[in-house]
Design a protein around this motif. Sequence first.
Motif, mmCIF file in Angstrom:
data_model
loop_
_atom_site.group_PDB
_atom_site.id
_atom_site.type_symbol
_atom_site.label_atom_id
_atom_site.label_comp_id
_atom_site.label_asym_id
_atom_site.label_seq_id
_atom_site.Cartn_x
_atom_site.Cartn_y
_atom_site.Cartn_z
ATOM 1 N N TYR A 126 21.104 -65.465 3.336
ATOM 2 C CA TYR A 126 19.910 -65.585 2.515
ATOM 3 C C TYR A 126 18.777 -64.705 3.040
ATOM 4 O O TYR A 126 18.633 -64.508 4.251
ATOM 5 N N TRP A 165 14.021 -70.076 3.635
ATOM 6 C CA TRP A 165 13.663 -70.869 2.459
ATOM 7 C C TRP A 165 14.853 -70.985 1.511
ATOM 8 O O TRP A 165 15.137 -72.034 0.968
ATOM 9 N N GLN A 166 15.500 -69.844 1.312
ATOM 10 C CA GLN A 166 16.569 -69.759 0.311
ATOM 11 C C GLN A 166 17.806 -70.540 0.722
ATOM 12 O O GLN A 166 18.694 -70.791 -0.101
ATOM 13 N N PRO A 207 18.346 -75.326 -4.278
ATOM 14 C CA PRO A 207 17.358 -75.452 -5.358
ATOM 15 C C PRO A 207 17.257 -76.882 -5.895
ATOM 16 O O PRO A 207 16.170 -77.334 -6.249
ATOM 17 N N TRP A 223 16.729 -70.322 -7.229
ATOM 18 C CA TRP A 223 15.627 -69.581 -6.628
ATOM 19 C C TRP A 223 15.286 -68.392 -7.514
ATOM 20 O O TRP A 223 16.178 -67.730 -8.043
ATOM 21 N N TRP A 260 9.290 -61.072 -0.556
ATOM 22 C CA TRP A 260 10.114 -62.131 -1.164
ATOM 23 C C TRP A 260 9.357 -63.447 -1.294
ATOM 24 O O TRP A 260 9.363 -64.070 -2.358
ATOM 25 N N LYS A 261 8.693 -63.875 -0.241
ATOM 26 C CA LYS A 261 8.009 -65.170 -0.293
ATOM 27 C C LYS A 261 6.884 -65.166 -1.325
ATOM 28 O O LYS A 261 6.730 -66.114 -2.098
ATOM 29 N N VAL A 263 8.390 -65.349 -4.778
ATOM 30 C CA VAL A 263 8.843 -66.701 -5.109
ATOM 31 C C VAL A 263 7.653 -67.566 -5.514
ATOM 32 O O VAL A 263 7.701 -68.310 -6.502
ATOM 33 N N LEU A 273 6.973 -69.396 -9.157
ATOM 34 C CA LEU A 273 6.934 -70.853 -9.253
ATOM 35 C C LEU A 273 5.515 -71.395 -9.437
ATOM 36 O O LEU A 273 5.321 -72.610 -9.497
ATOM 37 N N ILE A 292 8.664 -77.258 0.514
ATOM 38 C CA ILE A 292 10.100 -77.105 0.798
ATOM 39 C C ILE A 292 10.525 -78.054 1.913
ATOM 40 O O ILE A 292 11.500 -78.802 1.792
#
Length: 270
Positions: free
Chosen positions: A195, A199-200, A204, A212, A221-222, A225, A229, A241
Amino acid sequence: MGRRYADDVLAGDWRRRKVTPEVDAEPDLVVEDADSGFCGAVVGFESGAVVLEDRHGRRRNFPLLPAAFLLDGQPVTLRRPARAPVPAARRRTASGSIAVDGVRAQVAKASRIWVEGVHDAALVERIWGDDLRIEGVVVEPLDGVDALDAEVRAFAPGPGRRLGVLVDHLVPGSKESRIVAKVTSPHVLVTGHPYVDVWQAVKPSALGIRAWPVVPPGQPWKEGVCAALGVAEPADMWRHILSRVDSFADVETPLINAMERLIDFVTEPA
């Protein structure tokens, strides 16, 4: 009147009463119903009555009345046996291991497990913290793995000083895979998950989302995301999370496998 009252009916201890013993109606106990003479073995209970089965396979129900049965020719009161206490289920840690009660955490061993950052360390603690404390293994966060080879050499691993390293995005052809290839000590195990970020590695479904978000290449990436969301800050997203992770069931299998391998490696006797 003759001898009708020749004996004194009040003589002796007239207050003493004969007590009928109580007997647990255990399975296969053979008794006789005092009224009907039906003799059989206890095979169960129905609606508060004991079920007796005779040698011909006939069954009858009898209420559990005082002195209603004969056992070896003597009156007894049958009672339903108390249920055996159900043994408590063995408590398990968040990692799925059987919890060991009454054991203090060990003094930290020389061996260590490194992870890429504080988020990785917090997630590992949430799931494997109990196991690692019992084993005396400390998890330390790195600031990325770009200088992993030099940091490993500075750590000076050896037979009694093993090192396990958990790496994010460890897939063939990635930058991380090229960095890891430089670490060749037999006292170091580097493994990881596919990943992009730890986080990933959280399922989900644990977060109540279908999947995700897909973040376009070139975008952090963060942050991508969070934007997808509708979360303002990565710190807020991370708190959410972590709050939804209770056990190993909330994370993906590759992370579980990688951590179990590392724990086994650093706790193996020298």
